[in-house]
Design a protein around this motif. Structure first.
Motif, PDB file in Angstrom:
ATOM      1  N   HIS A 179      25.294  19.631  14.699  1.00 30.46           N
ATOM      2  CA  HIS A 179      26.129  19.925  15.866  1.00 30.46           C
ATOM      3  C   HIS A 179      25.279  19.832  17.121  1.00 30.46           C
ATOM      4  N   LEU A 180      25.839  19.237  18.158  1.00 30.71           N
ATOM      5  CA  LEU A 180      25.224  19.267  19.478  1.00 30.71           C
ATOM      6  C   LEU A 180      26.129  20.085  20.388  1.00 30.71           C
ATOM      7  N   LEU A 181      25.551  21.076  21.056  1.00 28.35           N
ATOM      8  CA  LEU A 181      26.304  21.932  21.966  1.00 28.35           C
ATOM      9  C   LEU A 181      25.986  21.537  23.399  1.00 28.35           C
ATOM     10  N   VAL A 182      27.019  21.398  24.205  1.00 25.76           N
ATOM     11  CA  VAL A 182      26.862  21.013  25.608  1.00 25.76           C
ATOM     12  C   VAL A 182      27.608  22.036  26.453  1.00 25.76           C
ATOM     13  N   ARG A 183      26.866  22.829  27.227  1.00 24.21           N
ATOM     14  CA  ARG A 183      27.519  23.812  28.077  1.00 24.21           C
ATOM     15  C   ARG A 183      28.101  23.121  29.306  1.00 24.21           C
ATOM     16  N   LEU A 184      29.337  23.521  29.675  1.00 27.48           N
ATOM     17  CA  LEU A 184      30.065  22.919  30.790  1.00 27.48           C
ATOM     18  C   LEU A 184      30.443  23.969  31.828  1.00 27.48           C
ATOM     19  N   GLU A 185      30.568  23.543  33.047  1.00 31.08           N
ATOM     20  CA  GLU A 185      31.274  24.355  34.018  1.00 31.08           C
ATOM     21  C   GLU A 185      32.750  24.348  33.632  1.00 31.08           C
ATOM     22  N   PRO A 186      33.432  25.497  33.599  1.00 29.34           N
ATOM     23  CA  PRO A 186      34.829  25.541  33.119  1.00 29.34           C
ATOM     24  C   PRO A 186      35.819  25.047  34.170  1.00 29.34           C
ATOM     25  N   ARG A 187      35.804  23.741  34.395  1.00 28.42           N
ATOM     26  CA  ARG A 187      36.654  23.136  35.432  1.00 28.42           C
ATOM     27  C   ARG A 187      37.639  22.117  34.866  1.00 28.42           C
ATOM     28  N   TRP A 188      37.511  21.776  33.586  1.00 32.33           N
ATOM     29  CA  TRP A 188      38.349  20.732  33.006  1.00 32.33           C
ATOM     30  C   TRP A 188      39.181  21.318  31.872  1.00 32.33           C
ATOM     31  N   ASP A 189      40.375  20.763  31.655  1.00 30.08           N
ATOM     32  CA  ASP A 189      41.233  21.283  30.596  1.00 30.08           C
ATOM     33  C   ASP A 189      40.874  20.637  29.256  1.00 30.08           C
ATOM     34  N   PHE A 190      41.569  21.066  28.200  1.00 24.34           N
ATOM     35  CA  PHE A 190      41.257  20.590  26.856  1.00 24.34           C
ATOM     36  C   PHE A 190      41.432  19.076  26.737  1.00 24.34           C
ATOM     37  N   ARG A 191      42.464  18.551  27.356  1.00 18.46           N
ATOM     38  CA  ARG A 191      42.695  17.105  27.258  1.00 18.46           C
ATOM     39  C   ARG A 191      41.518  16.335  27.829  1.00 18.46           C
ATOM     40  N   GLU A 192      41.007  16.775  28.961  1.00 16.78           N
ATOM     41  CA  GLU A 192      39.890  16.074  29.598  1.00 16.78           C
ATOM     42  C   GLU A 192      38.598  16.234  28.805  1.00 16.78           C
ATOM     43  N   VAL A 193      38.378  17.420  28.249  1.00 16.13           N
ATOM     44  CA  VAL A 193      37.168  17.634  27.455  1.00 16.13           C
ATOM     45  C   VAL A 193      37.209  16.787  26.192  1.00 16.13           C
ATOM     46  N   ARG A 194      38.378  16.729  25.553  1.00 13.23           N
ATOM     47  CA  ARG A 194      38.485  15.895  24.349  1.00 13.23           C
ATOM     48  C   ARG A 194      38.288  14.422  24.706  1.00 13.23           C
ATOM     49  N   LEU A 195      38.833  13.957  25.819  1.00 13.52           N
ATOM     50  CA  LEU A 195      38.631  12.575  26.251  1.00 13.52           C
ATOM     51  C   LEU A 195      37.145  12.306  26.477  1.00 13.52           C
ATOM     52  N   ALA A 196      36.440  13.249  27.088  1.00 13.19           N
ATOM     53  CA  ALA A 196      35.003  13.083  27.297  1.00 13.19           C
ATOM     54  C   ALA A 196      34.268  12.979  25.968  1.00 13.19           C
ATOM     55  N   ALA A 197      34.651  13.810  25.000  1.00 14.01           N
ATOM     56  CA  ALA A 197      34.007  13.774  23.687  1.00 14.01           C
ATOM     57  C   ALA A 197      34.306  12.457  22.973  1.00 14.01           C
ATOM     58  N   GLU A 198      35.538  11.987  23.069  1.00 15.81           N
ATOM     59  CA  GLU A 198      35.888  10.710  22.442  1.00 15.81           C
ATOM     60  C   GLU A 198      35.120   9.566  23.102  1.00 15.81           C
ATOM     61  N   THR A 199      34.940   9.633  24.411  1.00 16.41           N
ATOM     62  CA  THR A 199      34.189   8.606  25.133  1.00 16.41           C
ATOM     63  C   THR A 199      32.733   8.589  24.681  1.00 16.41           C
ATOM     64  N   LEU A 200      32.153   9.769  24.523  1.00 12.27           N
ATOM     65  CA  LEU A 200      30.797   9.853  23.991  1.00 12.27           C
ATOM     66  C   LEU A 200      30.725   9.197  22.620  1.00 12.27           C
ATOM     67  N   ALA A 201      31.672   9.511  21.749  1.00 10.53           N
ATOM     68  CA  ALA A 201      31.679   8.945  20.401  1.00 10.53           C
ATOM     69  C   ALA A 201      31.772   7.418  20.443  1.00 10.53           C
ATOM     70  N   ARG A 202      32.638   6.905  21.297  1.00 10.90           N
ATOM     71  CA  ARG A 202      32.782   5.455  21.407  1.00 10.90           C
ATOM     72  C   ARG A 202      31.496   4.800  21.891  1.00 10.90           C
ATOM     73  N   GLU A 203      30.843   5.414  22.880  1.00  9.79           N
ATOM     74  CA  GLU A 203      29.614   4.841  23.430  1.00  9.79           C
ATOM     75  C   GLU A 203      28.492   4.860  22.396  1.00  9.79           C
ATOM     76  N   VAL A 204      28.362   5.950  21.655  1.00  3.32           N
ATOM     77  CA  VAL A 204      27.351   6.013  20.596  1.00  3.32           C
ATOM     78  C   VAL A 204      27.606   4.929  19.557  1.00  3.32           C
ATOM     79  N   ALA A 205      28.875   4.771  19.159  1.00  2.07           N
ATOM     80  CA  ALA A 205      29.211   3.753  18.162  1.00  2.07           C
ATOM     81  C   ALA A 205      28.957   2.340  18.684  1.00  2.07           C
ATOM     82  N   LEU A 206      29.162   2.119  19.970  1.00  4.29           N
ATOM     83  CA  LEU A 206      28.874   0.808  20.554  1.00  4.29           C
ATOM     84  C   LEU A 206      27.377   0.514  20.556  1.00  4.29           C
TER      85      LEU A 206
END
Length: 419
Positions: A179-206
């Motif tokens: 597991h990698l933990l990334v602390r965030l400023e609490p400014r984004w909702d769940f949809r945006e955080v999940r999109l960020a995580a999916e984007t990270l996953a896509r970039e790593v896979a690329l």
């Protein structure tokens, strides 16, 4: 208290916590009792609270021991000390639950007394339930993936996050993953955080397509590390730092520094060794709370990558289903019976072709076994047959008495708890 019921009163941070059946053996292999487990959590409370304090928590209770499935209790018990805090979460499907919020070491001891072996907090604070302050990267190795490959993917993910202004803190999952933990400023909702995580996953896979994948469907992942972005969906929880996992050796989800990740192995970190380690060196991720970053960089990358393209012309993979079972043991027993009946097909299977899915039921996991026949010559591929075990976890819960296991299993629902 009945004459046959034993209990011990512990004073923890000035509070009195009653531990029922303190001598009950929870982990037979290392000989750890319930009281040993409580004392472990009190000893590592500084680190455990860094991951769990102030967050609503699903109570994952192993009331029958680690050899039986846990049940998931979202609602806080009606009978609880007045110093146990709660918060009411509203779920995507329209339900709500008043969940326990651990604040201190005494509350840790109290939830462990309920049969909670690991801690499963949400990525939000009780004071702001709509804006996660933690992005969770779950690196989940498919069968056939060695530890070195997993570590390589972790370093790639760290680099992507760093390029986008975020700090990743690693820990073992307590099972096979990282597991990698990334602390965030609490400014984004769940949809945006999940999109960020999916984007990270896509970039790593690329960047390392031979090592990692962001493929949603398990049968498409091959022998690669799945960068599981869905752990950031609203209703999901993961085992937090210093959680003891329900494995025979009492393995612990243990924070490491990045150099250690190259040299150490998950099986080294158990209740007894982590107690010594924590006393000697403290918590390697003590800086987590002062590393809060922003999601702008990952959300900009999401716009650069664009939406996920679906291959409409792709042929469906030849996947057959073997069993749906109440317990993992029953499911694996059915798999062995299927293998015995189909030896010619088994000769061609790769490790990642056998798909064991832990599926979320109403309050516990159930298990589905599927086999991907893509490496089996067409002439030797077994047909789909009646399931060797056909358990329906929703039987009787819907009008007319019909269950919904078939619907859930075929709907693309993400297999339950990873790592």
């Amino acid at each position: 208290m009945s004459a046959t019921e034993s209990a011990e009163l512990l004073e923890v941070n000035g509070r009195e916590v009653r531990i029922s059946h303190p001598d009950k053996v929870v982990f037979p292999e290392p000989g750890l009792t319930k009281l040993d487990l409580v004392r472990y959590y009190v000893s590592v409370a500084e680190g455990a609270l860094r991951g769990a304090a102030g967050r609503p928590m699903v109570l994952k209770r192993f009331v029958k021991g680690i050899d039986h499935e846990a049940f998931f209790q979202k609602r806080a018990p009606d009978k609880r000390p007045d110093w146990i805090d709660t918060a009411t979460l509203h779920y995507a499907r329209g339900t709500s639950a008043e969940e326990v919020v651990v604040r201190d070491a005494a509350a840790l001891a109290w939830v462990v007394n309920l049969g909670c072996i690991d801690l499963n907090p949400h990525p939000v604070r009780a004071e702001d339930l709509d804006h996660p302050d933690e992005l969770r990267v779950d690196l989940d190795p498919m069968p056939g993936v060695e530890w070195g490959q997993l570590v390589d993917v972790a370093f790639v993910a760290r680099d992507v996050l760093a390029e986008r202004g975020l700090v990743a803190w690693p820990k073992t999952s307590g099972s096979r993953g990282i597991h990698l933990l990334v602390r965030l400023e609490p400014r984004w909702d769940f949809r945006e955080v999940r999109l960020a995580a999916e984007t990270l996953a896509r970039e790593v896979a690329l960047r390392v397509p031979h090592l990692a994948t962001a493929r949603w469907w398990k049968e498409e992942r091959g022998e690669r590390v799945f960068v599981d972005f869905n752990q950031n969906a609203k209703d999901r929880t993961v085992a937090s730092a210093y959680s003891v996992r329900p494995r025979p050796d009492a393995r612990v989800s243990t924070p490491l520094d990045w150099e250690e990740l190259l040299e150490r192995r998950p099986e080294e970190f158990t209740v007894r060794t982590v107690l010594e380690r924590f006393a000697e060196r403290g918590d390697p991720i003590a800086g987590l709370d002062v590393s809060a970053g922003v999601l702008d960089g990952l959300l900009d990358l999401a716009a650069e990558l664009g939406p996920v393209e679906k291959d409409a012309d792709a042929e469906p993979l030849p996947v057959i289903e073997i069993a749906r079972a109440e317990t993992k043991g029953e499911a694996l027993d059915a798999l062995e019976r299927w293998k015995t009946a189909n030896p010619r097909a088994v000769e061609h299977l790769h490790p990642a072709d056998v798909l064991v899915d832990g599926m979320r039921g109403s309050s516990s996991l159930w298990y589905r076994i599927r086999v991907n026949l893509q490496h089996v010559p067409e002439a030797q591929r077994p047909e789909q047959e009646p399931l060797l075990v056909d358990y329906d976890p929703w039987k009787g819960r819907f009008p007319g008495g019909e269950g919904a296991a078939g619907e859930a299993a075929g709907s693309g629902s993400r297999p339950g708890e990873a790592g």
